[in-house]
Design a protein around this motif. Structure first.
Motif, mmCIF file in Angstrom:
data_model
loop_
_atom_site.group_PDB
_atom_site.id
_atom_site.type_symbol
_atom_site.label_atom_id
_atom_site.label_comp_id
_atom_site.label_asym_id
_atom_site.label_seq_id
_atom_site.Cartn_x
_atom_site.Cartn_y
_atom_site.Cartn_z
ATOM 1 N N THR A 53 0.840 -1.194 0.000
ATOM 2 C CA THR A 53 0.000 0.000 0.000
ATOM 3 C C THR A 53 0.883 1.255 0.000
ATOM 4 O O THR A 53 1.825 1.333 0.790
ATOM 5 C CB THR A 53 -0.841 0.009 1.304
ATOM 6 O OG1 THR A 53 -1.428 -1.284 1.459
ATOM 7 C CG2 THR A 53 -1.900 1.072 1.283
ATOM 8 N N ASP A 86 -1.700 -3.905 5.034
ATOM 9 C CA ASP A 86 -1.579 -4.361 3.643
ATOM 10 C C ASP A 86 -2.614 -5.439 3.344
ATOM 11 O O ASP A 86 -3.249 -5.431 2.303
ATOM 12 C CB ASP A 86 -0.186 -4.980 3.418
ATOM 13 C CG ASP A 86 0.718 -4.071 2.600
ATOM 14 O OD1 ASP A 86 0.231 -3.042 2.095
ATOM 15 O OD2 ASP A 86 1.906 -4.399 2.478
ATOM 16 N N LYS A 114 -6.311 -4.500 2.433
ATOM 17 C CA LYS A 114 -6.578 -3.741 1.204
ATOM 18 C C LYS A 114 -6.892 -2.256 1.480
ATOM 19 O O LYS A 114 -7.897 -1.707 1.057
ATOM 20 C CB LYS A 114 -7.739 -4.370 0.401
ATOM 21 C CG LYS A 114 -7.599 -5.847 0.134
ATOM 22 C CD LYS A 114 -7.738 -6.156 -1.340
ATOM 23 C CE LYS A 114 -7.557 -7.634 -1.655
ATOM 24 N NZ LYS A 114 -6.394 -8.283 -1.080
ATOM 25 N N ASP A 159 -6.320 1.678 0.884
ATOM 26 C CA ASP A 159 -5.911 2.440 -0.318
ATOM 27 C C ASP A 159 -4.533 3.080 -0.108
ATOM 28 O O ASP A 159 -3.638 2.947 -0.919
ATOM 29 C CB ASP A 159 -6.917 3.558 -0.637
ATOM 30 C CG ASP A 159 -8.203 2.977 -1.208
ATOM 31 O OD1 ASP A 159 -8.192 1.796 -1.602
ATOM 32 O OD2 ASP A 159 -9.221 3.707 -1.231
ATOM 33 N N ARG A 160 -4.417 3.814 1.003
ATOM 34 C CA ARG A 160 -3.133 4.446 1.326
ATOM 35 C C ARG A 160 -2.953 4.486 2.833
ATOM 36 O O ARG A 160 -3.925 4.485 3.585
ATOM 37 C CB ARG A 160 -3.096 5.885 0.799
ATOM 38 C CG ARG A 160 -2.832 5.952 -0.695
ATOM 39 C CD ARG A 160 -2.894 7.354 -1.201
ATOM 40 N NE ARG A 160 -4.071 8.032 -0.705
ATOM 41 C CZ ARG A 160 -4.283 9.338 -0.830
ATOM 42 N NH1 ARG A 160 -3.395 10.107 -1.394
ATOM 43 N NH2 ARG A 160 -5.386 9.883 -0.361
#
Ligand code: AMP
Ligand code: MG
Length: 332
Positions: free
Chosen positions: A234, A300, A303, A305-306
């Motif tokens: 990520t 991670d 999932k 995004d950032r």
């Protein structure tokens, strides 16, 4: 697959590769003096042949079979071994070139984790053991991370609990005219200078007109340290204060926030960010180091995004190593 300590010894004796717990991070271990075993380590990690491996042994006497131990090395070893300090020293011929990426120095360490030490003692042979992650990814600090990082290609793993230190060892080059830290770690520059009674340089701040021996020999001053490293999948943004985070105005719905201490989490709540992961209660760098990689690997897996990481520590003492890893991870 989880295996026992004795299974690990059997696999290693045959020249196979296993993942072992250490106090720094989990390592991918193979017989250091067996070229085929070392090839397997490079292949599993997809590690470039130019990035040398650290060799682990169980005593100073055994280390002396592998490298030239000078007076400074003796002092450092007596104080910090077993422990998270790797010493770069002139190698002896018995160490294959593949281990050292063709350099005539070798990095040596005696690990502190009782399982790793016991395996070394039972084997009676040194082990090359880089971190048990695919090249450039975050290093595992728990046995279950190995499966998350390697999937079906996971090596047999000995579960030795969560790594106590949580960051890779300090790498100290004692092969040249000036002791130089090639990779900061939780054994700090200040502690090393105090123990050795001489100045210790940091590679990143070394502006020497006369390169030390190691700089002349190596194609890069510290192989493996130029790359983006330690990165989660990520994308990660790094901030040193809430103000920097707020000014960036960069936060999305699928993003996660990680903070170095609870004080920051409380302030964030006050400005409308109720959810974040805290790496420590009070900003203690040893606790932050212990929790950092597990937090990155676990986010991670969700999932995200950032990741936005707010780390308030200064670039000194034990915080220096944390900042070093965070800056590399954020460069990915
Ligand atoms: P790892 O085993 O993944 O924790 O990384 C080992 C790191 O130690 C390498 O990436 C190098 O930066 C450093 N290192 C290992 N051996 C040497 C050596 N002979 N000379 C200089 N640096 C070394
Ligand atoms: Mg590594």
């Amino acid at each position: 697959m989880l295996i026992t300590l004795d299974d690990a010894v059997t696999h290693l004796r045959k020249g196979d590769i296993v993942a072992l717990p250490s106090e720094t991070v989990y390592g991918l271990a193979g017989l250091a003096l067996n070229v085929e075993a070392v090839h397997k380590i490079f292949a599993i990690k997809e590690r470039p042949a130019t990035n040398p491996l650290i060799v682990h042994t169980s005593s100073l006497e055994k280390a002396e079979n592998l490298c030239e131990i000078n007076n400074l090395a003796k002092k450092a070893a007596e104080t910090f071994w077993p422990g998270p300090l790797s010493l770069v020293l002139p190698k002896k011929d018995v160490v294959p070139d593949i281990v050292t990426a063709g350099n005539n120095t070798v990095a040596i360490r005696i690990p502190k984790h009782p399982v790793f030490l016991e395996i070394l003692k039972k084997l009676g042979k040194p082990l090359a053991a880089p971190s048990a992650n695919p090249s450039n990814r975050t290093s595992p600090t728990k046995a279950k991370h190995i499966k998350e990082l390697f999937g079906k290609a996971s090596p047999p793993t000995v579960d030795g609990g969560q790594a106590k230190v949580g960051l890779e060892s300090t790498v100290l080059d004692l092969s040249g005219s000036k002791p130089t830290i090639l990779r900061p770690g939780m054994i700090t520059r200040e502690e090393l200078a105090n123990c050795l009674g001489v100045d210790v340089e940091l590679l990143s701040t070394t502006k020497s007109s006369k390169p030390c021996m190691q700089e002349k020999q190596l194609s890069a001053p510290s192989p493996g340290m130029h790359q983006v490293h330690y990165a989660p999948k990520t994308p990660m943004k790094l901030y040193n204060s809430i103000r920097e985070f707020r000014d960036a105005q960069n936060f999305g719905a699928g993003d996660a926030i990680i903070v170095s201490e609870e004080k920051i989490a409380l302030e964030l709540r006050g400005i409308g960010f109720p959810k974040c992961t805290c790496l420590s209660v009070d900003g203690c760098p040893y606790t932050i180091a212990q929790n950092l990689y597990a937090t990155l690997i676990e986010l991670d897996a969700h999932k995200t995004d950032r990741m936005h990481l707010i780390f308030s520590g200064e670039n000194k003492g034990a915080s220096r190593a944390i900042l070093d890893r965070l800056q590399r991870a954020a460069k990915a």
